[in-house]
Design a protein around this motif. Structure first.
Motif, PDB file in Angstrom:
ATOM      1  N   VAL A  14      52.769  28.976  54.208  1.00 44.75           N
ATOM      2  CA  VAL A  14      53.829  28.029  53.804  1.00 44.75           C
ATOM      3  C   VAL A  14      54.625  27.596  55.046  1.00 44.75           C
ATOM      4  O   VAL A  14      55.848  27.536  55.047  1.00 44.75           O
ATOM      5  CB  VAL A  14      54.766  28.614  52.721  1.00 44.75           C
ATOM      6  N   GLU A  15      53.875  27.298  56.106  1.00 49.81           N
ATOM      7  CA  GLU A  15      54.495  26.979  57.400  1.00 49.81           C
ATOM      8  C   GLU A  15      55.564  25.891  57.256  1.00 49.81           C
ATOM      9  O   GLU A  15      55.368  24.898  56.587  1.00 49.81           O
ATOM     10  CB  GLU A  15      53.410  26.521  58.379  1.00 49.81           C
ATOM     11  N   SER A  16      56.693  26.132  57.911  1.00 52.99           N
ATOM     12  CA  SER A  16      57.808  25.175  57.785  1.00 52.99           C
ATOM     13  C   SER A  16      58.018  24.386  59.066  1.00 52.99           C
ATOM     14  O   SER A  16      58.744  23.387  59.055  1.00 52.99           O
ATOM     15  CB  SER A  16      59.089  25.939  57.445  1.00 52.99           C
ATOM     16  N   HIS A  17      57.429  24.832  60.163  1.00 52.20           N
ATOM     17  CA  HIS A  17      57.621  24.190  61.472  1.00 52.20           C
ATOM     18  C   HIS A  17      59.097  23.989  61.779  1.00 52.20           C
ATOM     19  O   HIS A  17      59.510  22.947  62.293  1.00 52.20           O
ATOM     20  CB  HIS A  17      56.880  22.839  61.525  1.00 52.20           C
ATOM     21  N   GLY A  18      59.894  24.961  61.408  1.00 53.28           N
ATOM     22  CA  GLY A  18      61.320  24.911  61.754  1.00 53.28           C
ATOM     23  C   GLY A  18      62.170  24.096  60.797  1.00 53.28           C
ATOM     24  O   GLY A  18      63.396  24.024  60.943  1.00 53.28           O
ATOM     25  N   LYS A  19      61.550  23.474  59.797  1.00 52.52           N
ATOM     26  CA  LYS A  19      62.346  22.687  58.836  1.00 52.52           C
ATOM     27  C   LYS A  19      62.904  23.605  57.750  1.00 52.52           C
ATOM     28  O   LYS A  19      62.328  24.645  57.438  1.00 52.52           O
ATOM     29  CB  LYS A  19      61.482  21.595  58.204  1.00 52.52           C
ATOM     30  N   ALA A  20      64.015  23.202  57.178  1.00 51.07           N
ATOM     31  CA  ALA A  20      64.687  24.049  56.189  1.00 51.07           C
ATOM     32  C   ALA A  20      63.930  24.090  54.872  1.00 51.07           C
ATOM     33  O   ALA A  20      64.032  25.060  54.114  1.00 51.07           O
ATOM     34  CB  ALA A  20      66.104  23.547  55.959  1.00 51.07           C
ATOM     35  N   TYR A  21      63.186  23.024  54.562  1.00 49.89           N
ATOM     36  CA  TYR A  21      62.463  22.974  53.283  1.00 49.89           C
ATOM     37  C   TYR A  21      61.326  21.976  53.394  1.00 49.89           C
ATOM     38  O   TYR A  21      61.235  21.218  54.361  1.00 49.89           O
ATOM     39  CB  TYR A  21      63.386  22.591  52.129  1.00 49.89           C
ATOM     40  N   LYS A  22      60.474  21.974  52.377  1.00 46.98           N
ATOM     41  CA  LYS A  22      59.426  20.965  52.274  1.00 46.98           C
ATOM     42  C   LYS A  22      59.830  19.961  51.205  1.00 46.98           C
ATOM     43  O   LYS A  22      60.356  20.355  50.162  1.00 46.98           O
ATOM     44  CB  LYS A  22      58.096  21.608  51.871  1.00 46.98           C
ATOM     45  N   SER A  23      59.559  18.683  51.466  1.00 47.79           N
ATOM     46  CA  SER A  23      59.816  17.668  50.440  1.00 47.79           C
ATOM     47  C   SER A  23      58.646  16.705  50.410  1.00 47.79           C
ATOM     48  O   SER A  23      57.839  16.651  51.349  1.00 47.79           O
ATOM     49  CB  SER A  23      61.135  16.930  50.732  1.00 47.79           C
ATOM     50  N   GLY A  24      58.545  15.956  49.298  1.00 45.83           N
ATOM     51  CA  GLY A  24      57.474  14.961  49.145  1.00 45.83           C
ATOM     52  C   GLY A  24      56.101  15.577  49.379  1.00 45.83           C
ATOM     53  O   GLY A  24      55.807  16.681  48.935  1.00 45.83           O
ATOM     54  N   LEU A 367      68.776  30.269  53.138  1.00 44.96           N
ATOM     55  CA  LEU A 367      68.185  31.387  53.884  1.00 44.96           C
ATOM     56  C   LEU A 367      66.819  31.060  54.479  1.00 44.96           C
ATOM     57  O   LEU A 367      66.103  31.964  54.914  1.00 44.96           O
ATOM     58  CB  LEU A 367      68.044  32.604  52.963  1.00 44.96           C
ATOM     59  N   SER A 368      66.440  29.780  54.492  1.00 46.09           N
ATOM     60  CA  SER A 368      65.072  29.478  54.911  1.00 46.09           C
ATOM     61  C   SER A 368      64.877  29.596  56.427  1.00 46.09           C
ATOM     62  O   SER A 368      63.762  29.474  56.911  1.00 46.09           O
ATOM     63  CB  SER A 368      64.645  28.097  54.407  1.00 46.09           C
ATOM     64  N   ASP A 369      65.945  29.867  57.183  1.00 45.49           N
ATOM     65  CA  ASP A 369      65.728  30.129  58.611  1.00 45.49           C
ATOM     66  C   ASP A 369      65.101  31.510  58.833  1.00 45.49           C
ATOM     67  O   ASP A 369      64.459  31.751  59.847  1.00 45.49           O
ATOM     68  CB  ASP A 369      67.034  29.993  59.411  1.00 45.49           C
ATOM     69  N   THR A 370      65.257  32.421  57.867  1.00 50.69           N
ATOM     70  CA  THR A 370      64.677  33.762  58.033  1.00 50.69           C
ATOM     71  C   THR A 370      63.675  34.134  56.938  1.00 50.69           C
ATOM     72  O   THR A 370      62.917  35.081  57.109  1.00 50.69           O
ATOM     73  CB  THR A 370      65.768  34.854  58.039  1.00 50.69           C
ATOM     74  N   LEU A 371      63.705  33.435  55.803  1.00 51.29           N
ATOM     75  CA  LEU A 371      62.861  33.818  54.661  1.00 51.29           C
ATOM     76  C   LEU A 371      62.015  32.638  54.182  1.00 51.29           C
ATOM     77  O   LEU A 371      62.271  31.496  54.531  1.00 51.29           O
ATOM     78  CB  LEU A 371      63.745  34.301  53.497  1.00 51.29           C
ATOM     79  N   GLY A 372      61.002  32.961  53.358  1.00 53.51           N
ATOM     80  CA  GLY A 372      60.284  31.903  52.629  1.00 53.51           C
ATOM     81  C   GLY A 372      58.973  31.461  53.231  1.00 53.51           C
ATOM     82  O   GLY A 372      58.256  30.670  52.628  1.00 53.51           O
ATOM     83  N   SER A 373      58.632  31.935  54.433  1.00 52.13           N
ATOM     84  CA  SER A 373      57.319  31.598  54.997  1.00 52.13           C
ATOM     85  C   SER A 373      56.869  32.722  55.921  1.00 52.13           C
ATOM     86  O   SER A 373      57.673  33.572  56.302  1.00 52.13           O
ATOM     87  CB  SER A 373      57.375  30.261  55.763  1.00 52.13           C
ATOM     88  N   ILE A 374      55.572  32.729  56.221  1.00 52.90           N
ATOM     89  CA  ILE A 374      55.015  33.762  57.106  1.00 52.90           C
ATOM     90  C   ILE A 374      54.827  33.117  58.477  1.00 52.90           C
ATOM     91  O   ILE A 374      53.787  32.534  58.780  1.00 52.90           O
ATOM     92  CB  ILE A 374      53.698  34.332  56.524  1.00 52.90           C
ATOM     93  N   GLU A 375      55.881  33.170  59.269  1.00 56.63           N
ATOM     94  CA  GLU A 375      55.887  32.537  60.587  1.00 56.63           C
ATOM     95  C   GLU A 375      56.593  33.442  61.581  1.00 56.63           C
ATOM     96  O   GLU A 375      57.455  34.252  61.191  1.00 56.63           O
ATOM     97  CB  GLU A 375      56.632  31.197  60.514  1.00 56.63           C
ATOM     98  N   VAL A 376      56.263  33.280  62.842  1.00 50.35           N
ATOM     99  CA  VAL A 376      56.864  34.106  63.892  1.00 50.35           C
ATOM    100  C   VAL A 376      58.392  33.968  63.858  1.00 50.35           C
ATOM    101  O   VAL A 376      58.926  32.869  63.744  1.00 50.35           O
ATOM    102  CB  VAL A 376      56.312  33.683  65.275  1.00 50.35           C
ATOM    103  N   GLY A 377      59.057  35.115  63.885  1.00 49.51           N
ATOM    104  CA  GLY A 377      60.522  35.137  63.896  1.00 49.51           C
ATOM    105  C   GLY A 377      61.128  35.343  62.520  1.00 49.51           C
ATOM    106  O   GLY A 377      62.313  35.638  62.400  1.00 49.51           O
ATOM    107  N   LYS A 378      60.305  35.170  61.480  1.00 46.30           N
ATOM    108  CA  LYS A 378      60.849  35.349  60.125  1.00 46.30           C
ATOM    109  C   LYS A 378      60.721  36.802  59.674  1.00 46.30           C
ATOM    110  O   LYS A 378      59.905  37.571  60.201  1.00 46.30           O
ATOM    111  CB  LYS A 378      60.123  34.434  59.148  1.00 46.30           C
ATOM    112  N   GLN A 379      61.548  37.151  58.704  1.00 44.58           N
ATOM    113  CA  GLN A 379      61.489  38.494  58.126  1.00 44.58           C
ATOM    114  C   GLN A 379      60.135  38.697  57.445  1.00 44.58           C
ATOM    115  O   GLN A 379      59.652  37.806  56.743  1.00 44.58           O
ATOM    116  CB  GLN A 379      62.627  38.627  57.114  1.00 44.58           C
TER     117      GLN A 379
END
Ligand code: ZN
Length: 415
Positions: A14-24, A367-379
């Motif tokens: 669920v990569e976010s590429h640094g964005k707070a959320y996904k839309s569209g 909380l999406s800066d630390t949670l919600g995806s499996i990416e480097v730097g996240k919990q």
């Protein structure tokens, strides 16, 4: 402490590429990898990639887990629950099955107020014991972060009792808990003839107390006919904002009265329900940054219309899926079940449902800066499922497929 998840059959980042959320259209992009590894140190993800390219250095104490049997997803973030309560309402469920509506039952003394009576009489210890078992069960079903609202006290002492219980559970339980003050869940019966006095009590006594002791991060209001008007909701939420509590709103559940516009006006963290939201309200959310939280289990359980999630996503608004777990309108905390209902009844795709229950759920809690995806730097909150691929999770409904729950890099064992 180090943990290496090796050779994961299928990893859904669920990569976010640094964005707070996904839309569209972004909601369909989950960042899926086959034969992947995830390296975790001290609860934080350090490396994600194809297994055969991992070159990190493992200490002698490192745990290595062969995950070749498993599909890995981020832990679910359930951004809307009322998981702390006493008493259950299966009798109302039976009445509804005979055709009585939620409003008719509420008018006969059932509904929220019956849970208020039971919750007021319970001690903090009893409430915690009840909630603790539910939180264990939530984690077993893949939820690693949960928002819990007050709102079954509706008087200063009982609301504070609820929030203190939530704060203690947050300290004691593995699950991450976010507290929301919902003193404006309903007008308590003793204030029926003087609702202005109750709103003053919420604004002048309860909110300052809650904010001063940091007992909640959000302030929420049930903006609905028979509960709180848009003007009353604005007054309460603005008071919360002035004390540092971000806004959430129960809006458009049974009637469209302007709650969603208010959420946009206040740049609320989320606006939740939306079963009767209008096209104009949806357009109004566009620039607000507010996450639209849909609650498929409630429509399923109450036989209400479903929120127009398809339209909301197509309008470019971030959508999250939550359970609204509560004893009256959704007695389930299974997010995979909510996702299946979202796919069958709200025309969401499995990919959108997964993004909605992970990254966008985290965004609804800020909380999406630390949670919600499996990416480097996240919990490192990761669930391993014994299924052939991620779509199977939403397709094979009614069973719990979670095999291992990893919270902050620790593999949890449940009795
Ligand atoms: Zn709710």
């Amino acid at each position: 402490m180090q943990l290496l998840l090796q050779n994961i059959k299928q990893l859904v980042t669920v990569e976010s590429h640094g964005k707070a959320y996904k839309s569209g259209g972004e909601m369909r992009g989950l960042g899926v990898m086959e034969h992947a590894s995830v390296f975790i140190e001290d609860g934080v993800i350090q490396w994600v990639g194809p297994s055969d390219t991992f070159a990190g250095s493992l200490g002698p104490e490192a745990d290595i887990l062969d995950a070749s049997m498993f599909v890995a997803l981020p832990g679910f973030v359930d951004a809307h629950t009322h998981a702390l309560f006493a008493g259950t309402r299966e009798n109302e469920f039976a009445l509804r099955s005979e055709g009585k509506t939620y409003q008719e039952i509420a008018a006969r003394g059932g509904g929220i107020l019956s849970t208020v009576t039971a919750t007021r009489s319970a001690t903090k210890k009893e409430l915690k014991k009840l909630a603790n078992r539910r939180l264990d069960a939530m984690m077993k079903h893949g939820t690693t972060t949960v928002e819990i609202k007050s709102g079954y006290g509706l008087e200063p002492d009982a609301e504070i009792k609820m929030l203190q219980a939530i704060a203690e559970l947050a300290q004691e339980h593995y699950i991450t808990i976010v507290a929301t003050f919902l003193g404006a869940h309903a007008i308590p019966p003793e204030y029926k003839e003087r609702r202005g006095d109750y709103i003053d009590l919420v604004c002048e006594r309860m909110l300052p107390y809650v904010a001063k002791r940091n007992l909640a991060q959000f302030c929420d209001v049930f903006c609905e006919v028979g509960y709180f008007s848009v003007e009353e909701s604005r007054q309460i939420l603005k008071k919360g904002l002035s004390l540092g509590l971000r806004s959430k709103l129960h809006a458009d559940e049974f009637n469209s009265i302007g709650g969603t516009q208010l959420a946009a006006e206040l740049h609320a963290a989320s606006v939740d329900h939306l079963e009767h939201v209008t096209d104009e309200d949806i357009r109004g959310l566009k620039e607000s940054g507010t996450v639209a939280v849909v609650l498929p289990g409630v429509s399923f359980f109450l036989r209400n219309p479903y929120a127009p999630a398809r339209k909301i996503i197509d309008a470019g608004i971030p959508v999250a899926i939550a359970s609204d777990f509560n004893p009256g309108s959704c007695m389930s905390f299974s997010l995979p079940l909510m996702m299946t209902i979202a796919c069958t009844q709200m025309s969401m795709t499995p990919e959108e449902a997964i993004a909605a229950a992970t990254l966008n759920g985290a965004a609804a809690l800020g909380l999406s800066d630390t949670l919600g995806s499996i990416e480097v730097g996240k919990q490192a909150d990761i669930i391993l499922y014994e299924i052939p691929n991620y779509r199977y999770l939403v397709y094979h409904f009614g069973s719990n497929h979670a095999a291992k729950v990893i919270k902050k890099g620790i593999i949890l064992e449940f009795p």
